[in-house]
Design a protein around this motif. Sequence first.
Motif, PDB file in Angstrom:
ATOM      1  N   LEU A  47      87.195   7.301  51.411  1.00  0.00           N
ATOM      2  CA  LEU A  47      88.588   7.542  51.777  1.00  0.00           C
ATOM      3  C   LEU A  47      88.613   8.732  52.724  1.00  0.00           C
ATOM      4  N   LYS A  48      89.386   8.616  53.793  1.00  0.00           N
ATOM      5  CA  LYS A  48      89.403   9.674  54.798  1.00  0.00           C
ATOM      6  C   LYS A  48      90.851   9.979  55.188  1.00  0.00           C
ATOM      7  N   HIS A  49      91.156  11.273  55.298  1.00  0.00           N
ATOM      8  CA  HIS A  49      92.511  11.698  55.619  1.00  0.00           C
ATOM      9  C   HIS A  49      92.475  12.889  56.579  1.00  0.00           C
ATOM     10  N   ILE A  50      93.454  12.963  57.449  1.00  0.00           N
ATOM     11  CA  ILE A  50      93.656  14.142  58.287  1.00  0.00           C
ATOM     12  C   ILE A  50      94.742  14.983  57.627  1.00  0.00           C
ATOM     13  N   VAL A  51      94.414  16.232  57.299  1.00  0.00           N
ATOM     14  CA  VAL A  51      95.362  17.118  56.627  1.00  0.00           C
ATOM     15  C   VAL A  51      95.479  18.418  57.412  1.00  0.00           C
ATOM     16  N   THR A  52      96.535  19.164  57.151  1.00  0.00           N
ATOM     17  CA  THR A  52      96.698  20.460  57.799  1.00  0.00           C
ATOM     18  C   THR A  52      95.764  21.479  57.148  1.00  0.00           C
ATOM     19  N   MET A  53      95.463  22.541  57.855  1.00  0.00           N
ATOM     20  CA  MET A  53      94.619  23.581  57.287  1.00  0.00           C
ATOM     21  C   MET A  53      95.299  24.226  56.085  1.00  0.00           C
ATOM     22  N   ALA A  54      96.625  24.277  56.097  1.00  0.00           N
ATOM     23  CA  ALA A  54      97.350  24.826  54.943  1.00  0.00           C
ATOM     24  C   ALA A  54      97.099  23.982  53.704  1.00  0.00           C
ATOM     25  N   ASP A  55      97.164  22.664  53.858  1.00  0.00           N
ATOM     26  CA  ASP A  55      96.874  21.766  52.737  1.00  0.00           C
ATOM     27  C   ASP A  55      95.410  21.877  52.325  1.00  0.00           C
ATOM     28  N   ALA A  56      94.528  22.066  53.315  1.00  0.00           N
ATOM     29  CA  ALA A  56      93.106  22.196  53.012  1.00  0.00           C
ATOM     30  C   ALA A  56      92.838  23.437  52.171  1.00  0.00           C
ATOM     31  N   LEU A  57      93.548  24.524  52.435  1.00  0.00           N
ATOM     32  CA  LEU A  57      93.372  25.752  51.658  1.00  0.00           C
ATOM     33  C   LEU A  57      93.783  25.534  50.199  1.00  0.00           C
ATOM     34  N   VAL A  58      94.883  24.818  50.003  1.00  0.00           N
ATOM     35  CA  VAL A  58      95.341  24.513  48.640  1.00  0.00           C
ATOM     36  C   VAL A  58      94.316  23.631  47.933  1.00  0.00           C
ATOM     37  N   THR A  59      93.823  22.627  48.640  1.00  0.00           N
ATOM     38  CA  THR A  59      92.830  21.718  48.063  1.00  0.00           C
ATOM     39  C   THR A  59      91.555  22.469  47.704  1.00  0.00           C
ATOM     40  N   ARG A  60      91.134  23.364  48.577  1.00  0.00           N
ATOM     41  CA  ARG A  60      89.923  24.153  48.328  1.00  0.00           C
ATOM     42  C   ARG A  60      90.044  24.969  47.060  1.00  0.00           C
ATOM     43  N   SER A  61      91.179  25.612  46.859  1.00  0.00           N
ATOM     44  CA  SER A  61      91.349  26.450  45.673  1.00  0.00           C
ATOM     45  C   SER A  61      91.288  25.614  44.401  1.00  0.00           C
ATOM     46  N   ARG A  62      91.793  24.391  44.463  1.00  0.00           N
ATOM     47  CA  ARG A  62      91.750  23.509  43.299  1.00  0.00           C
ATOM     48  C   ARG A  62      90.345  22.982  43.059  1.00  0.00           C
ATOM     49  N   LEU A  63      89.689  22.558  44.131  1.00  0.00           N
ATOM     50  CA  LEU A  63      88.346  21.992  43.992  1.00  0.00           C
ATOM     51  C   LEU A  63      87.350  23.020  43.474  1.00  0.00           C
ATOM     52  N   SER A  64      87.446  24.248  43.964  1.00  0.00           N
ATOM     53  CA  SER A  64      86.474  25.282  43.599  1.00  0.00           C
ATOM     54  C   SER A  64      86.535  25.625  42.116  1.00  0.00           C
ATOM     55  N   CYS A  65      87.661  25.339  41.487  1.00  0.00           N
ATOM     56  CA  CYS A  65      87.793  25.610  40.053  1.00  0.00           C
ATOM     57  C   CYS A  65      87.207  24.490  39.186  1.00  0.00           C
ATOM     58  N   MET A 116      82.154  22.487  61.048  1.00  0.00           N
ATOM     59  CA  MET A 116      81.923  23.202  59.803  1.00  0.00           C
ATOM     60  C   MET A 116      82.360  22.316  58.644  1.00  0.00           C
ATOM     61  N   ARG A 117      81.576  22.352  57.559  1.00  0.00           N
ATOM     62  CA  ARG A 117      81.870  21.507  56.394  1.00  0.00           C
ATOM     63  C   ARG A 117      81.882  22.313  55.108  1.00  0.00           C
ATOM     64  N   GLU A 118      82.849  22.006  54.266  1.00  0.00           N
ATOM     65  CA  GLU A 118      82.850  22.450  52.872  1.00  0.00           C
ATOM     66  C   GLU A 118      82.699  21.196  52.020  1.00  0.00           C
ATOM     67  N   ALA A 119      81.823  21.244  51.019  1.00  0.00           N
ATOM     68  CA  ALA A 119      81.566  20.040  50.231  1.00  0.00           C
ATOM     69  C   ALA A 119      81.525  20.368  48.743  1.00  0.00           C
ATOM     70  N   TYR A 120      82.065  19.433  47.951  1.00  0.00           N
ATOM     71  CA  TYR A 120      82.119  19.581  46.505  1.00  0.00           C
ATOM     72  C   TYR A 120      81.640  18.292  45.849  1.00  0.00           C
ATOM     73  N   HIS A 121      81.005  18.446  44.669  1.00  0.00           N
ATOM     74  CA  HIS A 121      80.418  17.289  44.000  1.00  0.00           C
ATOM     75  C   HIS A 121      80.834  17.243  42.536  1.00  0.00           C
ATOM     76  N   TYR A 122      81.065  16.006  42.069  1.00  0.00           N
ATOM     77  CA  TYR A 122      81.363  15.783  40.651  1.00  0.00           C
ATOM     78  C   TYR A 122      80.480  14.641  40.173  1.00  0.00           C
ATOM     79  N   PRO A 123      79.628  14.877  39.144  1.00  0.00           N
ATOM     80  CA  PRO A 123      78.622  13.885  38.747  1.00  0.00           C
ATOM     81  C   PRO A 123      79.186  12.531  38.330  1.00  0.00           C
ATOM     82  N   ALA A 124      80.235  12.510  37.511  1.00  0.00           N
ATOM     83  CA  ALA A 124      80.797  11.239  37.050  1.00  0.00           C
ATOM     84  C   ALA A 124      81.399  10.487  38.234  1.00  0.00           C
ATOM     85  N   GLY A 125      80.871   9.311  38.487  1.00  0.00           N
ATOM     86  CA  GLY A 125      81.323   8.552  39.646  1.00  0.00           C
ATOM     87  C   GLY A 125      80.616   8.948  40.925  1.00  0.00           C
ATOM     88  N   ASN A 126      79.732   9.969  40.810  1.00  0.00           N
ATOM     89  CA  ASN A 126      79.014  10.479  41.985  1.00  0.00           C
ATOM     90  C   ASN A 126      80.004  10.770  43.116  1.00  0.00           C
TER      91      ASN A 126
END
Length: 235
Positions: free
Chosen positions: A10-28, A146-156
Amino acid sequence: MTGLKYRNELKHIVTMADALVTRSRLSCMLRTDKNAGPNGGYHIRSLYFDTPEDKALFEKMEGLPIKEKFRIRFYNHNHGFIRLEKKVKHYSKTAKLSTTLTKGEVQDILGGSITFLKKSGQPLLREFYLKLRTERLEPKTIVDYMREAYHYPAGNVRVTMDSSVRTSISSTDLFDADLPNATALDSGLCILEVKYDGFLPEFIQDIVQLNNCTSTAFSKYAACRLYNTSIRGIM
């Protein structure tokens, strides 16, 4: 296309503001990619190949459901680990094959000395040789981002956010540290990608707010090629 392991994408174009919010959630909730630096991100440089008639580019522009492309890639300007990759798109699923190349081998390929590929024990290198000969694949453009990447084992599950997408201008010198380039994606935008195998956990769907996004077929390769052709007045 037997032997390939396909994944959902799945691929989406988002604003950097939305990306910052997503990053804070993913990093937790998710682990960061092993290639990430101290700031959580890393640089990717890829050299894409296409036919003289731009087969891969036009297949993308026409929205064909089945297509493939070859690229040579390295990370964080590290020339000690270089990969040849073949990416296959089959409707909404993708698969990738890869193998390593040395810097010297890449320089040989770019210089037209490709016989060693034919003699390789790696099937992907032999296939690349065949495509170079029969389809006349040639270097087309370099894509940096530049890339930021996050991984979750279940479902790879792998979630990536790509920004600062730049394209080379009038050069395909992969190892040029001062490569002339230009912005190919608005600096206020980010490419959010979600890849997974059998299922996507609901909490990740909530984190990346997929229900509020429209899926897009954005291609960094196509965006960079179209930028270059537009400034040369080809299209």
